[in-house]
Design an enzyme around this catalytic site. Structure first.
Site, short mmCIF file in Angstrom:
data_model
loop_
_atom_site.label_atom_id
_atom_site.label_comp_id
_atom_site.label_asym_id
_atom_site.label_seq_id
_atom_site.Cartn_x
_atom_site.Cartn_y
_atom_site.Cartn_z
N ASP A 62 -11.04 9.49 -29.21
CA ASP A 62 -9.82 10.29 -29.15
C ASP A 62 -10.14 11.72 -29.56
O ASP A 62 -11.23 12.00 -30.05
CB ASP A 62 -8.67 9.69 -29.97
CG ASP A 62 -9.03 9.43 -31.42
OD1 ASP A 62 -8.18 8.89 -32.12
OD2 ASP A 62 -10.14 9.78 -31.85
N TYR A 64 -10.37 15.47 -31.37
CA TYR A 64 -10.52 15.92 -32.76
C TYR A 64 -9.13 16.10 -33.38
O TYR A 64 -8.19 16.51 -32.71
CB TYR A 64 -11.28 17.24 -32.81
CG TYR A 64 -12.71 17.15 -32.32
CD1 TYR A 64 -13.63 16.29 -32.92
CD2 TYR A 64 -13.16 17.94 -31.27
CE1 TYR A 64 -14.94 16.22 -32.49
CE2 TYR A 64 -14.47 17.89 -30.82
CZ TYR A 64 -15.36 17.01 -31.44
OH TYR A 64 -16.66 16.95 -31.00
N PHE A 75 -15.49 15.68 -27.03
CA PHE A 75 -16.56 16.24 -27.84
C PHE A 75 -16.57 17.78 -27.89
O PHE A 75 -17.28 18.36 -28.69
CB PHE A 75 -17.94 15.74 -27.39
CG PHE A 75 -18.12 14.26 -27.52
CD1 PHE A 75 -18.24 13.67 -28.76
CD2 PHE A 75 -18.14 13.46 -26.39
CE1 PHE A 75 -18.39 12.29 -28.88
CE2 PHE A 75 -18.29 12.08 -26.50
CZ PHE A 75 -18.41 11.49 -27.75
N HIS A 182 -23.02 5.93 -31.24
CA HIS A 182 -22.18 7.12 -31.19
C HIS A 182 -22.86 8.25 -31.96
O HIS A 182 -23.58 8.02 -32.93
CB HIS A 182 -20.82 6.80 -31.83
CG HIS A 182 -19.77 7.82 -31.56
ND1 HIS A 182 -19.61 8.95 -32.33
CD2 HIS A 182 -18.81 7.88 -30.61
CE1 HIS A 182 -18.60 9.65 -31.87
NE2 HIS A 182 -18.10 9.04 -30.83
#
Length: 217
Positions: A62, A64, A75, A182
């Protein structure tokens, strides 16, 4: 049902009950708390890249959840914003992999080259990661992944972390898949470091007959 453009897909989904419930939920939350990104940027990853031009799909979770960060691309943050930890780790691996030292935290030029930077949940609340998970966004983004994953035109899917890897079943055999841990500080040591995703993506694009991505842009 197959779609040839993002707008066709969005128009179809927006008429379904889950989307209308989702829209009511997000609108209600925006009236009570800070929700990111801005309404105009929620679907930005689709505005920057036509469906037919997608070569690489990078899945995030999801947006930031701090002020001024989320800009509608997984990202990515705006160029005047400090890089969050996951993005710093992505850039560190890019440097280790290809010797590239990034000068902008905004990944818009990756998107313009054919990289769909897609979060599986498209809104979030301030200081509350995961606040909008399970509210309907996943139904929509699963449809996006399935739409791209069922095409015969081969693409590269990048699945970072357990949540992204759960989408593996939506991706057909015509496509290449790159998986690892991740890039967040909590999990990068489990296999993101040293995974060399950027050179691997470009190698796969070359094998598929596509132009490589210039990750320095």
């Amino acid at each position: 049902m197959k779609f040839s453009t993002w707008q066709e897909l969005i128009d179809h989904e927006s008429n379904l009950e889950y989307w209308q419930e989702l829209d009511r939920f997000v609108t209600s939350r925006r009236s009570q708390v800070d929700v990111y990104p801005d309404r105009s940027e929620v679907l930005r990853c689709f505005d920057l890249l036509d469906m037919a031009d997608v070569k690489v799909v990078v899945l995030g979770q999801d947006p930031y959840h701090q002020p001024g960060q989320a800009n509608g691309l997984a990202f990515s943050v705006n160029s005047d914003c400090k890089a969050p930890p996951s993005l710093r780790n992505i850039f560190a691996e890019l440097n280790s992999d290809m010797g590239i030292d990034r000068h902008s935290n905004d990944l818009v030029n990756w998107a313009k080259q054919g990289v769909l930077l897609l979060n599986t949940t498209l809104t979030v609340e301030r200081d509350t990661p995961g606040a909008h998970q399970g509210k309907g966004w996943e139904t929509f983004t699963d449809r996006v992944i399935s739409e791209l994953g069922s095409e015969m035109s081969s693409k590269v899917f990048v699945l970072w972390g357990a949540a992204a890897r759960q989408k593996r079943s939506l991706i057909g055999q015509a496509h290449s898949v790159i998986e690892s841990a991740h890039p967040s500080p909590l999990s990068a040591y489990r296999g993101f470091w040293g995974s060399r995703p950027f050179s691997r993506i470009n190698d796969k694009l070359t094998a598929l007959g596509h132009d490589q991505i210039d990750w320095s842009l």
